[in-house]
Design an enzyme around this catalytic site. Sequence first.
Site, mmCIF file in Angstrom:
data_model
loop_
_atom_site.group_PDB
_atom_site.id
_atom_site.type_symbol
_atom_site.label_atom_id
_atom_site.label_comp_id
_atom_site.label_asym_id
_atom_site.label_seq_id
_atom_site.Cartn_x
_atom_site.Cartn_y
_atom_site.Cartn_z
ATOM 1 C CB THR A 1 11.304 17.751 -5.451
ATOM 2 O OG1 THR A 1 10.779 17.846 -6.783
ATOM 3 C CG2 THR A 1 12.476 18.695 -5.318
ATOM 4 C CD GLU B 1 13.541 21.780 -3.811
ATOM 5 O OE1 GLU B 1 13.444 21.187 -2.719
ATOM 6 O OE2 GLU B 1 12.615 21.860 -4.624
ATOM 7 C CE LYS C 1 -4.305 38.456 0.496
ATOM 8 N NZ LYS C 1 -3.495 39.161 -0.445
ATOM 9 C CD1 TRP D 1 -1.195 37.307 4.509
ATOM 10 C CD2 TRP D 1 -1.723 35.588 3.180
ATOM 11 N NE1 TRP D 1 -0.923 37.676 3.212
ATOM 12 C CE2 TRP D 1 -1.242 36.638 2.372
ATOM 13 C CE3 TRP D 1 -2.129 34.406 2.562
ATOM 14 C CZ2 TRP D 1 -1.150 36.546 0.987
ATOM 15 C CZ3 TRP D 1 -2.033 34.314 1.181
ATOM 16 C CH2 TRP D 1 -1.565 35.366 0.411
HETATM 17 P P1 ADP Z 1 9.003 17.234 -1.073
HETATM 18 O O1 ADP Z 1 8.139 16.430 -0.116
HETATM 19 O O2 ADP Z 1 8.404 18.555 -1.495
HETATM 20 O O3 ADP Z 1 9.742 16.497 -2.109
HETATM 21 P P2 ADP Z 1 11.009 17.565 0.893
HETATM 22 O O4 ADP Z 1 10.997 16.215 1.434
HETATM 23 O O5 ADP Z 1 12.215 18.207 0.432
HETATM 24 O O6 ADP Z 1 10.170 17.693 -0.273
HETATM 25 O O7 ADP Z 1 10.147 18.452 1.870
HETATM 26 C C1 ADP Z 1 10.405 19.779 2.126
HETATM 27 C C2 ADP Z 1 9.254 20.427 2.832
HETATM 28 O O8 ADP Z 1 8.851 19.686 3.975
HETATM 29 C C3 ADP Z 1 9.605 21.787 3.374
HETATM 30 O O9 ADP Z 1 9.570 22.768 2.375
HETATM 31 C C4 ADP Z 1 8.540 21.978 4.448
HETATM 32 O O10 ADP Z 1 7.322 22.412 3.898
HETATM 33 C C5 ADP Z 1 8.357 20.583 4.975
HETATM 34 N N1 ADP Z 1 9.141 20.408 6.210
HETATM 35 C C6 ADP Z 1 10.370 19.896 6.339
HETATM 36 N N2 ADP Z 1 10.769 19.896 7.622
HETATM 37 C C7 ADP Z 1 9.753 20.435 8.339
HETATM 38 C C8 ADP Z 1 9.545 20.727 9.736
HETATM 39 N N3 ADP Z 1 10.445 20.432 10.656
HETATM 40 N N4 ADP Z 1 8.373 21.295 10.084
HETATM 41 C C9 ADP Z 1 7.433 21.577 9.164
HETATM 42 N N5 ADP Z 1 7.567 21.325 7.860
HETATM 43 C C10 ADP Z 1 8.710 20.766 7.441
#
Ligand code: ADP
Length: 537
Positions: A182, A325, A435, A440
């Site tokens: 991640t 994940e 919040k 929210w």
């Molecule tokens: P990171 O940037 O945390 O390493 P990822 O690339 O796995 O991780 O990103 C996952 C996160 O990206 C999701 O938990 C969500 O918040 C955001 N995300 C992914 N797809 C979408 C979507 N279509 N719309 C809004 N948010 C998204």
Amino acid sequence: MSAANLGAMQHDWTMRITHVIDHAARESGTREIVTRWADGNETRTNWAGVRTDALKMAQALQALGIKKGERVASLAMNHSRHLVSWYGVAGMGGVLHTVNPRLFEDQLEYIVNHAEDKVMLYDAMFQPIIDKMRDRWTTVEHYICFDSGENSPAFEDWIGAQDGDFEWVTGEATDPCMICYTSGTTGNPKGVQYEHGSTLLHAVSGLQPSTFNFSAASVMLPVVPMFHAASWGLPYAGAMAGIKFVFSCSNEPAVLHELMDREGVTDSAGVPTVWLAHFQYCDAQGIDLPKLKAATIGGSACPRFMIERLMKNGTRVQHAWGMTETSPIGTVGGPTWDWDKLSFEEKVDKTAMQGRPIFGVELRTVDLDDWTKELPRDGKTSGALQIRGPWIIKRYFKAEEDCVDENGWFDTGDVGILHPDGTLQLTDRTKDVIKSGGEWISSVELENAAVGHAEVAEAAAVGMPHPKWDERPVLFVVRNEGSNVSADDINEHLKPLIAKWWMPDAIEFVDDIPHTATGKISKKDLRDRFKDYKLEG
Ligand code: ADP
């Protein structure tokens, strides 16, 4: 004799990634894989060629002494040799660690050492990263360059020394085949290990018409990098369906546009910014968008205007949600059963949501104030989004404890609303939701409303401590170049779009908003930057 053994099926067929490439080579062997390299050269191979090279690569890795379960890293863009390594590494029982070249140096150091990568396969364009990191990477023993033999052995020569007479290494469906980290927006990056079986199931589910909608005639140019969340599983699903792939090491809109036109590309996939750049290019050139059948867009929310423009172009928008994940596909949008009855506006509204869970995963939302309380799927109530299923993480790499509850629910860190027809509507991240007085406020909805103003380039809403309300929203805004738009103008724009109590307490104009290595707004860095910020009571 019991009914159970009156007959039998071949359940000794273990779910291994090698079946995927064997099938692609056998049934779609001549289907092309095109690569446009960084230097502008182009090469063509096909699924049979990818398999032959993967066999040679598996042999070459064994010759280096790499053992089953060990990690082999790649630092590379999208191309056919990178594709070969997806299958070559898994085929010898290894674990491919696709490293994101955009990570910061400390993160690059941490993840390669943490994964204990033994081999580093890289593109010549990343030689400066290699030179900088070489002394800091303590476990890497071999460097192989994908496209030139100048500083390290060249990939083609390295595998070319083998005859390809190799039997895939066998094992269990639960053996690992890939690891992705991640991006570590909070603390160190965490490793997510994908298994042969989980990857195979995820790819099969990706073949549904309501997911990627591939057919044997599909031609896909994936802009989503192979180093980002297994390129959404496309290299596996594409092999299963026998599609033609067009890879590009450059993401310049002019290059992508030309390739899409010339190679008859029907499908593409990428984060929203890819399309933003493409729109700007087409507008500047006065040319039409490419005539794609479908565009899968995910990684962050796909803005409404983008959906509208693509849909008007005749392109189906598959808005997907997932995370590293979750392998990563959790939900994908597409036409639902009521589609024909919807107006164009309603179709756009629906597509702006994040789609429906694909077979294999389950979603639920729980109350942000009481995580034991599951919320109704009423299209109104938002809560913490949880997921479970066979390709959802159970435990991070080298972690001592599972990261799911006793029923397998993994907390995504996202906040969303579930609709009665299964559609997920993402509203925020749990760490970013604001919040105020016990209620929210969605920072994302506030931002989306703000970026709808023609003179706002980017906006980020952050909850700042407030003596009376606990937190109140502050909106950070980057103006378009040359714009003098005022806080009053933006407030006027926001008023009809959001509830009165969601209106920001302050609007601060900034030159830039910090981003993570994957290009998402980093609220953590923004909060750090304004840690002494005070709102009056
Ligand atoms: P990171 O940037 O945390 O390493 P990822 O690339 O796995 O991780 O990103 C996952 C996160 O990206 C999701 O938990 C969500 O918040 C955001 N995300 C992914 N797809 C979408 C979507 N279509 N719309 C809004 N948010 C998204």
